[in-house]
Motif scaffolding. Structure first.
Motif, PDB file in Angstrom:
ATOM      1  N   ARG A 347      60.748 -62.054 157.952  1.00 54.56           N
ATOM      2  CA  ARG A 347      60.921 -60.835 157.167  1.00 54.56           C
ATOM      3  C   ARG A 347      59.585 -60.446 156.535  1.00 54.56           C
ATOM      4  NH1 ARG A 347      63.024 -61.399 152.814  1.00 54.56           N
ATOM      5  NH2 ARG A 347      62.928 -63.658 152.660  1.00 54.56           N
ATOM      6  N   LEU A 348      59.507 -59.201 156.131  1.00 54.15           N
ATOM      7  CA  LEU A 348      58.340 -58.745 155.394  1.00 54.15           C
ATOM      8  C   LEU A 348      58.434 -59.308 153.981  1.00 54.15           C
ATOM      9  CD1 LEU A 348      55.814 -57.035 155.306  1.00 54.15           C
ATOM     10  CD2 LEU A 348      57.225 -55.067 154.660  1.00 54.15           C
ATOM     11  N   ARG A 349      57.572 -60.246 153.655  1.00 56.59           N
ATOM     12  CA  ARG A 349      57.631 -60.916 152.360  1.00 56.59           C
ATOM     13  C   ARG A 349      56.905 -60.078 151.297  1.00 56.59           C
ATOM     14  NH1 ARG A 349      57.653 -66.575 153.774  1.00 56.59           N
ATOM     15  NH2 ARG A 349      59.005 -66.789 155.598  1.00 56.59           N
ATOM     16  N   PRO A 350      57.305 -60.172 150.042  1.00 57.53           N
ATOM     17  CA  PRO A 350      56.584 -59.450 148.974  1.00 57.53           C
ATOM     18  C   PRO A 350      55.109 -59.834 148.910  1.00 57.53           C
ATOM     19  CG  PRO A 350      58.696 -60.287 148.170  1.00 57.53           C
ATOM     20  CD  PRO A 350      58.504 -60.871 149.545  1.00 57.53           C
ATOM     21  N   GLU A 351      54.806 -61.115 149.169  1.00 62.06           N
ATOM     22  CA  GLU A 351      53.405 -61.566 149.128  1.00 62.06           C
ATOM     23  C   GLU A 351      52.577 -60.879 150.205  1.00 62.06           C
ATOM     24  OE1 GLU A 351      56.025 -63.525 149.363  1.00 62.06           O
ATOM     25  OE2 GLU A 351      56.098 -64.684 147.503  1.00 62.06           O
ATOM     26  N   TRP A 352      53.195 -60.625 151.350  1.00 65.59           N
ATOM     27  CA  TRP A 352      52.474 -59.951 152.423  1.00 65.59           C
ATOM     28  C   TRP A 352      52.177 -58.510 152.039  1.00 65.59           C
ATOM     29  CZ3 TRP A 352      55.877 -61.689 157.210  1.00 65.59           C
ATOM     30  CH2 TRP A 352      55.847 -63.084 157.281  1.00 65.59           C
ATOM     31  N   GLU A 357      48.358 -54.275 150.295  1.00 64.26           N
ATOM     32  CA  GLU A 357      47.939 -53.235 149.347  1.00 64.26           C
ATOM     33  C   GLU A 357      46.586 -53.560 148.728  1.00 64.26           C
ATOM     34  OE1 GLU A 357      51.246 -53.086 146.715  1.00 64.26           O
ATOM     35  OE2 GLU A 357      52.553 -52.030 148.149  1.00 64.26           O
ATOM     36  N   ALA A 358      46.354 -54.866 148.475  1.00 68.60           N
ATOM     37  CA  ALA A 358      45.043 -55.269 147.950  1.00 68.60           C
ATOM     38  C   ALA A 358      43.955 -55.016 148.989  1.00 68.60           C
ATOM     39  CB  ALA A 358      45.075 -56.743 147.555  1.00 68.60           C
ATOM     40  N   MET A 359      44.269 -55.275 150.265  1.00 70.49           N
ATOM     41  CA  MET A 359      43.318 -55.006 151.338  1.00 70.49           C
ATOM     42  C   MET A 359      43.010 -53.519 151.419  1.00 70.49           C
ATOM     43  SD  MET A 359      42.138 -57.591 153.010  1.00 70.49           S
ATOM     44  CE  MET A 359      41.494 -56.482 154.231  1.00 70.49           C
ATOM     45  N   VAL A 379      48.805 -48.293 154.436  1.00 72.55           N
ATOM     46  CA  VAL A 379      49.322 -49.375 155.267  1.00 72.55           C
ATOM     47  C   VAL A 379      50.271 -48.794 156.307  1.00 72.55           C
ATOM     48  CG1 VAL A 379      50.695 -51.482 155.289  1.00 72.55           C
ATOM     49  CG2 VAL A 379      49.087 -51.055 153.400  1.00 72.55           C
ATOM     50  N   LEU A 380      49.922 -48.939 157.593  1.00 70.41           N
ATOM     51  CA  LEU A 380      50.782 -48.474 158.678  1.00 70.41           C
ATOM     52  C   LEU A 380      51.801 -49.532 159.088  1.00 70.41           C
ATOM     53  CD1 LEU A 380      48.209 -46.735 161.077  1.00 70.41           C
ATOM     54  CD2 LEU A 380      49.712 -45.651 159.386  1.00 70.41           C
ATOM     55  N   HIS A 381      51.340 -50.793 159.134  1.00 72.33           N
ATOM     56  CA  HIS A 381      52.210 -51.841 159.670  1.00 72.33           C
ATOM     57  C   HIS A 381      51.644 -53.207 159.298  1.00 72.33           C
ATOM     58  CE1 HIS A 381      54.990 -53.808 162.437  1.00 72.33           C
ATOM     59  NE2 HIS A 381      53.974 -54.471 162.951  1.00 72.33           N
ATOM     60  N   LEU A 397      47.162 -56.608 159.681  1.00 71.56           N
ATOM     61  CA  LEU A 397      47.401 -55.372 158.928  1.00 71.56           C
ATOM     62  C   LEU A 397      46.827 -54.203 159.705  1.00 71.56           C
ATOM     63  CD1 LEU A 397      47.992 -53.597 156.418  1.00 71.56           C
ATOM     64  CD2 LEU A 397      45.782 -54.374 155.500  1.00 71.56           C
ATOM     65  N   ASP A 398      47.674 -53.220 160.024  1.00 71.65           N
ATOM     66  CA  ASP A 398      47.208 -51.959 160.592  1.00 71.65           C
ATOM     67  C   ASP A 398      46.963 -51.012 159.427  1.00 71.65           C
ATOM     68  OD1 ASP A 398      47.731 -53.165 162.987  1.00 71.65           O
ATOM     69  OD2 ASP A 398      49.444 -51.910 163.526  1.00 71.65           O
ATOM     70  N   LEU A 399      45.697 -50.694 159.183  1.00 68.34           N
ATOM     71  CA  LEU A 399      45.313 -49.898 158.014  1.00 68.34           C
ATOM     72  C   LEU A 399      44.668 -48.592 158.467  1.00 68.34           C
ATOM     73  CD1 LEU A 399      45.166 -50.057 154.867  1.00 68.34           C
ATOM     74  CD2 LEU A 399      42.813 -50.889 155.163  1.00 68.34           C
ATOM     75  N   GLU A 400      45.300 -47.482 158.093  1.00 67.57           N
ATOM     76  CA  GLU A 400      44.739 -46.162 158.437  1.00 67.57           C
ATOM     77  C   GLU A 400      43.781 -45.742 157.331  1.00 67.57           C
ATOM     78  OE1 GLU A 400      46.251 -41.916 160.209  1.00 67.57           O
ATOM     79  OE2 GLU A 400      47.458 -42.841 158.624  1.00 67.57           O
ATOM     80  N   CYS A 401      42.571 -45.345 157.722  1.00 66.73           N
ATOM     81  CA  CYS A 401      41.513 -44.977 156.771  1.00 66.73           C
ATOM     82  C   CYS A 401      41.004 -43.579 157.103  1.00 66.73           C
ATOM     83  CB  CYS A 401      40.361 -45.973 156.816  1.00 66.73           C
ATOM     84  SG  CYS A 401      40.863 -47.699 156.588  1.00 66.73           S
ATOM     85  N   ARG A 402      41.104 -42.653 156.142  1.00 72.08           N
ATOM     86  CA  ARG A 402      40.686 -41.275 156.367  1.00 72.08           C
ATOM     87  C   ARG A 402      39.839 -40.787 155.191  1.00 72.08           C
ATOM     88  NH1 ARG A 402      41.752 -41.026 161.718  1.00 72.08           N
ATOM     89  NH2 ARG A 402      43.936 -41.545 162.137  1.00 72.08           N
TER      90      ARG A 402
END
Length: 406
Positions: A347-352, A357-359, A379-381, A397-402
């Motif tokens: 599962r998606l854990r709160p720590e993840w 979000e910190a990343m 955060v995309l995924h 982490l898939d992170l979209e940056c614009r």
């Protein structure tokens, strides 16, 4: 295979004698031989112990292509390996030595790669090449190698010894992609298959990708072959991996769509070129974050795929029960079923989520500092690749940056 041939009318009597003296080789069937006779397979290392009644006429023959017994055909490869090795040691065979025989191994074409704890006891060492030839024959291979501990040299170089064969170059097919590498100099990570499949499914048509830790092409090739990337810049500082990547690109017909940057990616001269950057290094790719920000297209941005090992405290069943005691429909959930689902699909854990979000905040700050204007990251995924150690997960982490438009 040695066998005793006798007339059919004496076969049953002969078989009873062999079974009584434990000389019958149960790996093979009885076979017909010329002259209306039957041949009963015997254990070669016990031929000197033969003591048969004179009323049973027989002679020793050699069978070139013995037929395996039904029991032998049902044997697992590990059982077959043990059966083939036992005659090499004869009376020296023991449970301690049997523990040295591997249950699993990696196979790369005609080469089997054994675990580092295989065949370490001194009696095995005395057998020399006969041991490795027997292992190869039992496992249907031509070459044998043994893995050692990964060297702490920053390149995760394997310490592999080639035990049988002239070279360590192998070919491995994964999701329709042909990888080639030298097992004595490069590692292959089958545990990342889910992430390679995911990368292969990404919509990268027309995109320029920078793969900052290319290795032998774990992700470079899926981007090119399946995801439809227009071009990939592959960065790698291990010269052996660079050679393997070059050969693999040629094997798959995509060499013209990839440029290999050999050396430390922190010295990479590229900037403002990438629609997508892959940072496939664990336990952390932090040293590559500034490089990733620099190579992203400054006017349109793109997506970063950031690999990281994230520590996750264990989830207590009591906590699960209080938070998830009932489904939306009010049906009670069983802890055992929850645990099983957790093992199959984390599962998606709160720590993840907190880590992601910190990343996002950290990368956003790096981009703003680099370009002198605000950026937005989202955060995309979050993909859980595998459990790396107890309570440690390999995440992507898939992170979209614009860039923020004025």
């Amino acid at each position: 295979v040695p066998a005793l041939a006798t007339e059919r009318r004496f076969a049953q009597r002969l078989r009873e004698c062999l079974e009584q003296e434990r000389l019958l080789d149960r790996r093979y069937q009885l076979q017909r031989v010329p002259g209306g006779r039957l041949a009963l397979p015997v254990l070669e290392e016990k031929l000197s112990q033969l003591c048969l009644p004179p009323e049973v006429p027989c002679e020793l023959v050699r069978i070139q292509d013995p037929v395996p017994s039904r029991a032998a055909r049902r044997r697992t490869p590990a059982q077959r390996l043990r059966d083939e090795l036992r005659p090499l040691l004869g009376h020296s065979w023991s449970e301690e030595l049997e523990r040295d025989v591997p249950h699993t191994w990696q196979r790369h074409g005609d080469l089997v790669l054994l675990s580092q704890d295989s065949f370490k006891a001194e009696p095995w060492q005395r057998l020399g090449s006969a041991l490795w030839e027997t292992v190869a024959a039992a496992l249907g291979a031509r070459r044998v190698a043994r893995r050692g501990r990964v060297m702490p040299d920053g390149m995760r170089s394997p310490r592999v010894t080639l035990l049988l064969g002239q070279h360590g170059w192998v070919e491995h097919v994964d999701n329709g992609i042909r990888y080639t590498f030298d097992v004595t100099k490069c590692m292959f990570s089958p545990g990342n298959i889910t992430e390679k499949l995911r990368v292969a499914s990404l919509p990268c048509s027309g995109e320029v990708v920078v793969d900052l830790y290319a290795g032998i092409g774990y992700f470079t090739l899926p981007f090119l072959v399946h995801a439809g990337a227009a071009f990939v810049h592959a960065c790698e500082w291990n010269s052996h991996a660079v050679e393997a990547l070059h050969r693999t690109l040629l094997l798959n017909g995509v060499r013209d769509r990839c440029h290999i940057h050999a050396g430390d990616n922190r010295q990479l001269q590229l900037q403002d070129v990438a629609d997508r950057v892959n940072l496939g290094l664990i336990p952390s790719s932090e040293q590559g974050w500034p490089v990733a920000c620099r190579v992203l297209k400054k006017d349109t941005g793109g997506v970063l795929h950031i690999h990281h090992n994230v520590e996750t405290p264990p989830v207590l069943l009591a906590e699960q029960g209080s938070a998830e005691a009932a489904s939306p429909g009010g049906e009670a959930q069983h802890p055992a079923e929850d645990c099983e689902k957790e093992m199959l699909r984390p599962r998606l854990r709160p720590e993840w989520q907190q880590w992601a979000e910190a990343m996002a905040t950290r990368i956003q700050e790096l981009l703003a500092e680099l370009h002198g204007r605000p950026w937005h990251s989202s955060v995309l995924h979050i993909e859980a690749v595998k459990s790396y150690a107890p309570h440690v997960h390999h995440l992507v982490l898939d992170l979209e940056c614009r860039p923020v438009l004025p």
